[in-house]
Every structure is written in C-alpha cells, then in structure tokens.
Design an enzyme around this catalytic site. Structure first.
Site, PDB file in Angstrom:
ATOM      1  N   LYS A 192      -5.410   1.668  -5.781  1.00  0.00           N
ATOM      2  CA  LYS A 192      -4.100   2.285  -6.006  1.00  0.00           C
ATOM      3  C   LYS A 192      -4.223   3.730  -6.499  1.00  0.00           C
ATOM      4  O   LYS A 192      -3.203   4.409  -6.672  1.00  0.00           O
ATOM      5  CB  LYS A 192      -3.288   1.432  -6.983  1.00  0.00           C
ATOM      6  CG  LYS A 192      -2.939   0.049  -6.435  1.00  0.00           C
ATOM      7  CD  LYS A 192      -2.166  -0.759  -7.441  1.00  0.00           C
ATOM      8  CE  LYS A 192      -1.824  -2.155  -6.923  1.00  0.00           C
ATOM      9  NZ  LYS A 192      -3.023  -3.003  -6.732  1.00  0.00           N
TER      10      LYS A 192
ATOM     11  N   ARG B 130       7.743  -9.494  -2.464  1.00  0.00           N
ATOM     12  CA  ARG B 130       6.338  -9.365  -2.090  1.00  0.00           C
ATOM     13  C   ARG B 130       6.094  -9.996  -0.732  1.00  0.00           C
ATOM     14  O   ARG B 130       6.654 -11.036  -0.407  1.00  0.00           O
ATOM     15  CB  ARG B 130       5.458 -10.028  -3.147  1.00  0.00           C
ATOM     16  CG  ARG B 130       5.636  -9.465  -4.546  1.00  0.00           C
ATOM     17  CD  ARG B 130       4.977 -10.346  -5.587  1.00  0.00           C
ATOM     18  NE  ARG B 130       5.568 -11.683  -5.616  1.00  0.00           N
ATOM     19  CZ  ARG B 130       5.064 -12.702  -6.308  1.00  0.00           C
ATOM     20  NH1 ARG B 130       3.968 -12.540  -7.022  1.00  0.00           N
ATOM     21  NH2 ARG B 130       5.663 -13.880  -6.286  1.00  0.00           N
TER      22      ARG B 130
ATOM     23  N   ARG C 251       3.418  -8.484   7.686  1.00  0.00           N
ATOM     24  CA  ARG C 251       3.661  -9.544   6.702  1.00  0.00           C
ATOM     25  C   ARG C 251       5.086  -9.389   6.181  1.00  0.00           C
ATOM     26  O   ARG C 251       5.414  -8.401   5.517  1.00  0.00           O
ATOM     27  CB  ARG C 251       2.643  -9.443   5.564  1.00  0.00           C
ATOM     28  CG  ARG C 251       1.207  -9.544   6.049  1.00  0.00           C
ATOM     29  CD  ARG C 251       0.214  -9.193   4.968  1.00  0.00           C
ATOM     30  NE  ARG C 251       0.384  -7.827   4.494  1.00  0.00           N
ATOM     31  CZ  ARG C 251      -0.311  -7.283   3.481  1.00  0.00           C
ATOM     32  NH1 ARG C 251      -1.201  -8.004   2.852  1.00  0.00           N
ATOM     33  NH2 ARG C 251      -0.093  -6.033   3.117  1.00  0.00           N
TER      34      ARG C 251
ATOM     35  N   ASN D 202      -7.171  -0.692   0.587  1.00  0.00           N
ATOM     36  CA  ASN D 202      -7.937  -1.800   0.020  1.00  0.00           C
ATOM     37  C   ASN D 202      -9.388  -1.723   0.480  1.00  0.00           C
ATOM     38  O   ASN D 202      -9.675  -1.844   1.675  1.00  0.00           O
ATOM     39  CB  ASN D 202      -7.327  -3.129   0.467  1.00  0.00           C
ATOM     40  CG  ASN D 202      -5.891  -3.287  -0.009  1.00  0.00           C
ATOM     41  OD1 ASN D 202      -5.653  -3.642  -1.146  1.00  0.00           O
ATOM     42  ND2 ASN D 202      -4.940  -2.993   0.865  1.00  0.00           N
TER      43      ASN D 202
ATOM     44  N   LYS E  57       3.939  -2.301 -10.913  1.00  0.00           N
ATOM     45  CA  LYS E  57       2.839  -3.244 -10.742  1.00  0.00           C
ATOM     46  C   LYS E  57       1.627  -2.781 -11.540  1.00  0.00           C
ATOM     47  O   LYS E  57       1.500  -1.604 -11.888  1.00  0.00           O
ATOM     48  CB  LYS E  57       2.490  -3.406  -9.261  1.00  0.00           C
ATOM     49  CG  LYS E  57       2.221  -2.112  -8.505  1.00  0.00           C
ATOM     50  CD  LYS E  57       2.121  -2.378  -7.003  1.00  0.00           C
ATOM     51  CE  LYS E  57       1.992  -1.078  -6.217  1.00  0.00           C
ATOM     52  NZ  LYS E  57       1.944  -1.316  -4.751  1.00  0.00           N
TER      53      LYS E  57
ATOM     54  N   GLU F 237      -1.254   1.371  -0.169  1.00  0.00           N
ATOM     55  CA  GLU F 237      -2.556   1.056  -0.764  1.00  0.00           C
ATOM     56  C   GLU F 237      -3.659   1.225   0.272  1.00  0.00           C
ATOM     57  O   GLU F 237      -3.424   1.078   1.479  1.00  0.00           O
ATOM     58  CB  GLU F 237      -2.610  -0.385  -1.300  1.00  0.00           C
ATOM     59  CG  GLU F 237      -1.738  -0.639  -2.517  1.00  0.00           C
ATOM     60  CD  GLU F 237      -1.970  -2.013  -3.128  1.00  0.00           C
ATOM     61  OE1 GLU F 237      -3.027  -2.633  -2.835  1.00  0.00           O
ATOM     62  OE2 GLU F 237      -1.111  -2.475  -3.885  1.00  0.00           O
TER      63      GLU F 237
ATOM     64  N   ARG G 151      -0.364  -4.803   7.354  1.00  0.00           N
ATOM     65  CA  ARG G 151      -1.771  -4.677   7.007  1.00  0.00           C
ATOM     66  C   ARG G 151      -2.520  -4.188   8.245  1.00  0.00           C
ATOM     67  O   ARG G 151      -2.519  -4.844   9.285  1.00  0.00           O
ATOM     68  CB  ARG G 151      -2.331  -6.020   6.543  1.00  0.00           C
ATOM     69  CG  ARG G 151      -3.865  -6.138   6.517  1.00  0.00           C
ATOM     70  CD  ARG G 151      -4.577  -5.112   5.661  1.00  0.00           C
ATOM     71  NE  ARG G 151      -4.118  -5.037   4.296  1.00  0.00           N
ATOM     72  CZ  ARG G 151      -4.619  -5.781   3.304  1.00  0.00           C
ATOM     73  NH1 ARG G 151      -5.567  -6.662   3.570  1.00  0.00           N
ATOM     74  NH2 ARG G 151      -4.165  -5.630   2.076  1.00  0.00           N
TER      75      ARG G 151
ATOM     76  N   ASP H  96      -2.165  -0.825   3.582  1.00  0.00           N
ATOM     77  CA  ASP H  96      -0.828  -1.413   3.614  1.00  0.00           C
ATOM     78  C   ASP H  96       0.181  -0.313   3.920  1.00  0.00           C
ATOM     79  O   ASP H  96       0.163   0.746   3.270  1.00  0.00           O
ATOM     80  CB  ASP H  96      -0.498  -2.073   2.274  1.00  0.00           C
ATOM     81  CG  ASP H  96      -1.426  -3.235   1.970  1.00  0.00           C
ATOM     82  OD1 ASP H  96      -1.976  -3.817   2.926  1.00  0.00           O
ATOM     83  OD2 ASP H  96      -1.607  -3.553   0.777  1.00  0.00           O
TER      84      ASP H  96
END
Length: 315
Positions: free
Chosen positions: A127, A234, A226, A284, A162, A282, A212, A274
C-alpha cells in the site's frame, strides 16, 4: 540459465490451503509437472547459523484432489543455498516476522533465486509502493493523525479506511460523509495498530468490481473481476466476492505499461494489482492470488508463464 531441479516453498502450511483458489498450489503443481522436486517449509523453520541459512524442509507431493491434495515426507535440514529456487509465498501480515524472513532469504539470493526478490518485497510494502504512481491512484492519505483523516473525509465525502499492512480485506471500512462512527473507528485503529493507517477516496465503481490483474515479469498475463456481495464493500472472494471473467481495458493496459519497468527493476516476477474503475489501489508483491481463477475462466496458464520467466532468470 541453469537447469532447475529443487524448489523450496516458504508458505503457510499446505494442509490449510484451499486448493480451489490457491495460487501457490497452482504454481507448485506446474513445478511438479515440469519434474522439479518440491520441498515444503513454514517460515518459523528458518535458521541462520554461521552465515548459512538452513530450513527444516519436507519433500512435497501434490494432487489436485480436494481433501487429499498433498503428501509430505520426513523432515530434513537443508542449506537453502543448495536449492535452485525458493518461492516466498506465505501470506501477510507484513510484520516483523515477515520482514525478518526477507532479511534471512537475502543470504541465499540470487545464487538461489528467491521469487519474489526478498529485499524488494521488504522495501515495497503493497500500500506504499503503489503511491509511487500517485496519478494512477484514487486520492490517498497515509497517516495516524485523526484530524488529517477527518479533513480528508470532509474533502472526499466517502472514504475507505484500512490498515496499512493488512491483507485479504480484513479491517476495511467504508465511512460515509455523515457516518458518526469515524471517531470511534479511529480510536480502535489507534489501539490496534502502531503503524499509520491508509484512507482512500471511495470509488463507486467498486460495485461493478475490483479487478485483479496478474503480471509476470512486468507484463499483464491475465485478470479476473471480483464483484462485492450486495451487503459488503469488499470484493475479496473469501469474504463473499464473486469472480467473473473479464478483459483488460485500454486504461488498465496503460497502467500495466506504466508500472512494468518498476516491477522488472525490482525483480518482481509475479505481481497482482487491484484496479477499480480507472484507478489502481494496490500492488501486491507478497503472495498475489488469482492464478486459478484466471485459468478457470479460460484465461492464460499463468503458473506456466511464471516458470518460463523463472527459468529465464536463473543464474
């Protein structure tokens, strides 16, 4: 380019994974299909002694059979520098235990190729790394100052709050402009986390899905969308999000093109980003997921593409 024979996998214990959606399982199945010998260990089995890094590993055999997906052999103590590849695949939290394991794995990388590069994993928190591309992101604040968060919400209206080092959708809250619980929420975050938190502009496009996108060696390899459940903000699949097939938009291709060089410079062979609407939220780099879902919906065999990339990178 050296021939790969032995692959050690640093992961959460194989007994506890959900094989239907576990990317580590997919990557390991492909390694096994290529004839590589797999060795399983969990992070607490690492030991550094006299400059050498050891792990208590177990030979691992996998089957794509729910309820009967693995066999482990007798534990053996090995010098990880004798392995050809180490897959760094345990899930966050990205805490001092995780950070320490990256320091230890640096002792064998790159003689033993660690995927992803442990130093850059440590230096690229998911992040925070993404903020290097601020123009590709929604408006974002990283702070532990409650007044800053309140000002940010006053400006943005709806925000997402978050933990900075969380994962899997845990501790993610949607706070609207008229939400009277923000002060209590900030108090709770302050008690739970020593680190700053992250607040982001709420993107209504999340109702259409949080995409994603998986990149292999800096190039987009596949994607899934998603979609969050009606009752949740979420989109993570283990909290009720629904996966669906998707294609990359022109904007998403632009995002991948922009970040690709930075991923390659850092030795990130497998990354999941994302994207909500036109914005990346983000990057990842620890244990990105989505490989099996992409394949399920007729997309690329990303596990195979990853091993092709690893074979090219081997010293």
């Amino acid at each position: 380019m050296g021939k790969i024979k032995n692959v050690a996998v640093q992961m959460d214990h194989v007994a506890g994974i959900n094989i239907a959606g576990d990317s580590t399982f997919a990557v390991c199945l492909e390694a096994q299909a290529r004839g590589y010998k797999l060795f399983h260990y969990t992070p607490e089995r690492l030991s550094l002694r006299d400059g050498k890094l050891y792990a208590s590993v177990e030979p691992m055999l996998l089957r794509d059979v729910k309820g009967d997906h693995f066999e482990l052999g007798a534990p053996e103590r090995v010098d990880l520098s004798t392995m050809d590849v180490v897959l760094l695949r345990q899930d966050p939290p990205f805490d001092m235990a995780y950070i320490t394991s990256t320091h230890l794995l640096e002792r064998v990388h790159p003689k033993t190729l660690v995927v992803n590069d442990p130093a850059w994993v440590r230096n690229s928190p998911e992040k925070i790394f993404v903020t290097e591309f601020a123009d590709l992101m929604p408006k974002t604040l990283i702070t532990k100052d409650a007044d800053e968060v309140r000002r940010f919400r006053d400006e943005m209206g709806d925000i997402i709050l978050k933990p900075l080092y969380g994962n899997g959708g845990a501790g993610v809250f949607h706070s609207t402009r008229d939400d009277r619980n923000l002060s209590s929420l900030l108090e709770m975050f302050g008690q739970l986390f020593r680190e700053p938190f992250i607040a982001q502009q709420y993107l209504p496009d999340v109702r259409k899905g949080d995409k994603r996108i998986i990149l292999v060696d800096g190039e987009p390899a596949g994607a899934i969308n998603r979609v969050p459940a009606d009752h949740d903000s979420r989109s993570n699949m283990h909290v009720g999000g629904r996966a669906e097939a998707t294609e990359l938009t022109a904007r998403e291709k632009e995002i991948c093109q922009r970040i690709g060089p930075a991923l390659r410079e850092r030795g990130f062979l497998l990354v999941g980003i994302d994207v909500i609407g036109d914005f990346m939220t983000e990057i990842n780099v620890t244990s990105p997921t989505g490989i099996r879902e992409v394949r399920k919906f007729g997309g690329a065999d990303i596990a195979s593409l990853l091993w092709d990339a690893i074979e090219r990178k081997r010293p």
